[in-house]
Structures are given as C-alpha cells and as structure tokens.
Design an enzyme around this catalytic site. Structure first.
Site, mmCIF file in Angstrom:
data_model
loop_
_atom_site.group_PDB
_atom_site.id
_atom_site.type_symbol
_atom_site.label_atom_id
_atom_site.label_comp_id
_atom_site.label_asym_id
_atom_site.label_seq_id
_atom_site.Cartn_x
_atom_site.Cartn_y
_atom_site.Cartn_z
ATOM 1 N N SER A 1 0.838 -1.207 0.000
ATOM 2 C CA SER A 1 0.000 0.000 0.000
ATOM 3 C C SER A 1 0.868 1.250 0.000
ATOM 4 O O SER A 1 1.904 1.299 0.667
ATOM 5 C CB SER A 1 -0.893 -0.003 1.247
ATOM 6 N N TYR B 1 -2.102 5.514 -4.881
ATOM 7 C CA TYR B 1 -3.187 6.495 -4.908
ATOM 8 C C TYR B 1 -2.586 7.697 -5.610
ATOM 9 O O TYR B 1 -1.558 8.221 -5.163
ATOM 10 C CB TYR B 1 -3.609 6.895 -3.494
ATOM 11 N N THR C 1 -5.186 2.449 -7.740
ATOM 12 C CA THR C 1 -6.501 2.190 -7.152
ATOM 13 C C THR C 1 -7.486 3.223 -7.687
ATOM 14 O O THR C 1 -7.265 4.424 -7.542
ATOM 15 C CB THR C 1 -6.414 2.239 -5.618
ATOM 16 N N LYS D 1 -6.713 -1.092 -10.358
ATOM 17 C CA LYS D 1 -7.316 -1.928 -9.300
ATOM 18 C C LYS D 1 -8.617 -1.269 -8.875
ATOM 19 O O LYS D 1 -8.606 -0.105 -8.431
ATOM 20 C CB LYS D 1 -6.357 -2.004 -8.108
ATOM 21 N N HIS E 1 -12.591 -2.978 -3.266
ATOM 22 C CA HIS E 1 -11.848 -2.508 -2.093
ATOM 23 C C HIS E 1 -12.279 -3.269 -0.837
ATOM 24 O O HIS E 1 -12.347 -2.726 0.265
ATOM 25 C CB HIS E 1 -12.091 -1.005 -1.920
#
Ligand SMILES: Cc1cc2nc3c(=O)[nH]c(=O)nc-3n(C[C@H](O)[C@H](O)[C@H](O)COP(=O)(O)O)c2cc1C
Ligand SMILES: CC(C)CC(=O)C(=O)O
Length: 401
Positions: A118, A142, A168, A276, A300
């Site tokens: 992440s 992100y 994402t 994603k 998610h």
C-alpha cells in the site's frame, strides 16, 4: 501446538482454517485496529456479499484423470508464483503486529507469492523491496492531485525494482466507514506513513495523538506541523471530522484521459500500469482501450461503494469484455482454497487476499502470514486434485446454483 501431516507439512492445531485465524486475530487486536481492518462501508452488505458470492457456485468434479502431479504455479511479472494467490495491498500493517509490512514481505517470499504494498504502508517501499528480494513487488498507488508527490513515489519504486503499479481507481471519494468515524480512528503517534514521512505535503500520519494497545514502541514520529486535507479545485480542504490522512487517498479528479495516460508515461517501461477497482464490462473495455497492462476486479473489500456488485459476480462480465487481451485478477472475500479455484474457473488469472493477511499478522506476525498462505495453498491444491484438475484453466469446472 503442532502436528506433522503424512506429507511432512506441519499443522498448527490451533488454527486449521482462515476462519480460525480470524478468531485468533480478533482477540489480539485493539478495538480501533480490529474495526478499521474488518469493517466495510455503510451497512457492510457488499463486504458480506463478497463472501456469499462464493457460496453460489459449486464445483463440478471430474474423475479418473490422474492427479498424481498437480501444478499450482502461475507466472506473474516474470516470476513463477507457487500458487495464483498474492497478498493484496492493505494500509498500516504495523497496527496488526510489529513485523508489519516486513513480516508480510518475508512471509510472501518464503511462500513464493507476490505482495502488493500500500502507498499508505507503515514501512518504506525500499525496506519492503529489500525484504522481498527476488519476489516481484507491486506498489499500490493512490494518485494524488499534487502529482509531484506521486512522481517522487514512482521514481523511488522504479529505483527499488518494483515491477508494477496498481492504481486504485475505486476511491475518488472515500467510502463511509462508520466504525472508523465512531472510534475516531487515528494512526498512533509512534507509527508513520513511512513513504511520506519526509514530505511536507501531503500531511500524512502526523496528526495523531492517541496511543494503541497493540504497538511496537520506539518508532520515530512523523514530522509535525503540516495540515490534514486535500486540494479540491485549487483550494485546500481540511476535513472537520476525525478522518485525517485517509483523505489523501481520495482524488475526485481522477480520470482515464488525464491520469492513466500520464501515469503510463511516467511509469513505463520499467513498471507496468494496472488498474485496481474495476467492476464492470464498460470500464474493462476502457482499460483495454487505454492500454493498461492488467485489471484487478475489486471493490476494495467492500469498503467503498456499499451496494456494489460482489467481485465474483462482476468477474464474468469483465472477463468476457476483456477477451484475453490483458490479465484479469480479482480480490474480495477469498477465504478458502475452493474460492481460489472458483475464481480461476470463472476466468480470473490470479487472486489477491486482503484481510486474511492482516489476521495472520495479528496472530503471529510473519509466521501468521505464512500460515495463512499455507492454508490457502494447501486447500487450493487439494481442491484441484479432488476436482480432477492438474493445471487450472477456466472451462467447465464450476456451476452456478
Ligand atoms: C484494512 C484495509 C486496508 C486497505 N488498504 C488499501 C490500500 O491502502 N490501498 C488499496 O488499494 N486497497 C486497500 N485495501 C483493499 C485491499 O487491497 C483489497 O482490495 C481487499 O482487502 C480485498 O478484500 P478482502 O479483504 O476480502 O480479501 C484495504 C483493505 C483493508 C481491509
Ligand atoms: C489509508 C486508507 C485510505 C487505506 C485504504 O485504502 C483503506 O483503508 O481501505
């Protein structure tokens, strides 16, 4: 307590299933961590449906097919993964156990499967790359409105040898997580959002004051003095609620034309760009059109749009739309080897698991993540054998009830 199986593998007799792992983890996490990890958005119905979707399918076992040699491996990013299962990127793993992301990386390496890191990890991407060694790393991204912050991260990931970024795309706005709000969730001050610890902006991980019961002491505190919030239409927006650094994950301006093209320019050729959070055939076709290298069908883990389709239910339309042009992966609700089998039989090339890795970490750090991966791998292999499959393909092995 352990016992040796006939094939030489060792069972943890206290923990023989992912459900048992979840129970053990429950008692080992403080409430704010447990709620943050486990909850879904709003009523949690999509979170539940991700799990239930697997129960709508039954396996059609074939017999008399010589299953003495079963090949569970799958090629991914030029690497032979021991099973078609990776650890999905989840934020702030040091909340679960002091091993944190390093524990996940070492466990993934030991089990020869890839790990997604992440952006909001509590360990730097460089340290995770070192711990992963030969295992291909994926950085979940992100994309911030302030592209300079994303650019720095991308440059570091390239340098550290990451093979792909998973952008994402299901978080233009953060989903509503009521327990997080009620608990006034904050990252305890002894942790930091490591990849941004040196940054002035975005102000990540330094707005916190609370302590947690389940901590690793002595970690450096992130830089103080910056403000929470994000930019919208050129203006700084500071949230008034308890949710602070999370807000940086949400970028309402994200779109195919501007961002995907830009991201490909800055990542390629060293790193592949994947998306994603695709859940429809329409977006899958756009993903192919914009020449991303792969898709992760994901909602998610039910943490964003509650009421969205379960990922297993979305998978067939995405697979059909993509027509084999790029790989299609799926995550959400995978808790059994049979779930992996069903997802692959419905056309997924690979699956990723999120919460089970967090439960493994909470149970026994690195060892717990290894245990989780071993349970799923063993179950998957067993399922293949009993279904008469020596190498997975997608035809004919599952039926919908
Ligand atoms: C606690 C938690 C944190 C997460 N953090 C991220 C994240 O930082 N970035 C991201 O793209 N997805 C994140 N996810 C979603 C996972 O990557 C994955 O899509 C999801 O967990 C899969 O569902 P599962 O937990 O049922 O396996 C997070 C999920 C959880 C549960
Ligand atoms: C920092 C958060 C936005 C990470 C995340 O994606 C999540 O909690 O689901």
């Amino acid at each position: 307590m352990t016992s040796k199986a006939p094939d030489g593998s060792v069972h943890d007799l206290n923990c023989l299933t992912i459900a048992e792992l979840q129970q053990h983890a429950y008692t080992r996490m403080d409430k704010q961590t447990r709620d943050y990890y486990n909850e879904g958005a709003d009523s949690g119905s999509t979170l539940q449906e991700n799990l239930d979707a697997y129960k709508k399918y039954r396996i059609r076992p074939r017999v008399l097919r010589d299953v003495s040699k079963i090949d569970t491996t799958r090629d991914i990013f030029g690497f032979k993964s021991s099973v078609p299962i990776g650890v999905a990127p989840t934020a702030m793993q040091c909340l679960a156990h002091s091993d944190g992301e390093l524990g996940t990386a070492r466990a993934s390496r030991k089990m020869a499967v890839p790990m997604g890191l992440s952006s909001f990890a509590t360990t730097t991407l460089e340290d995770v790359a070192d711990a992963s060694a030969e295992i291909p790393n994926v950085l979940q991204l992100y994309l911030f409105e302030e592209r300079a912050h994303s650019l720095k991260l991308i440059a570091r990931a390239k340098k550290a040898g990451y093979k792909a970024v998973f952008l994402t795309v299901d978080t233009p706005i953060l989903g509503r997580r009521n327990l997080e709000i009620r608990n006034q969730f904050k990252l305890p001050p002894h942790f930091k959002i490591a990849n941004f610890a040196e940054e002035e902006e975005p102000a990540l991980g330094d707005e916190t004051t609370e302590n947690s019961a389940n901590q690793a002491k002595g970690r450096s505190k992130a830089k103080a003095g910056s403000t929470a919030g994000y930019t919208e239409g050129g203006k700084r927006v500071t949230p008034t609620g308890p949710i602070t650094f999370h807000t940086h994950a949400a970028n309402p301006t994200l779109c195919w034309e501007n961002d995907i093209e830009w991201l490909k320019e800055v990542c390629c050729p060293e790193m592949e760009v994947w998306v994603k959070g695709i859940a429809t055939a329409e977006d899958a076709i756009l993903a192919v059109h914009h020449q991303v290298r792969g898709i992760v069908v994901s909602n998610h883990g039910g943490r964003q749009l509650n009421g969205a389709l379960a990922t297993l239910d979305a998978l067939p339309e995405v697979v059909e739309a993509v027509r084999g042009q790029i790989p299609v992966h799926v995550d959400g609700g995978i808790r059994h080897g049979t779930d992996v089998f069903k997802a692959l039989a419905l056309g997924a090339d690979f699956v990723w698991v999120g919460r089970p890795a967090l439960w493994g970490l909470a149970y026994k750090g690195q060892e717990g993540v290894e245990l989780m991966l071993r349970l799923l791998s063993d179950e998957f292999r067993l399922c293949m054998g009993l279904a008469g499959v020596t190498k997975m393909d997608r035809s004919g092995f599952v039926a919908r009830l």
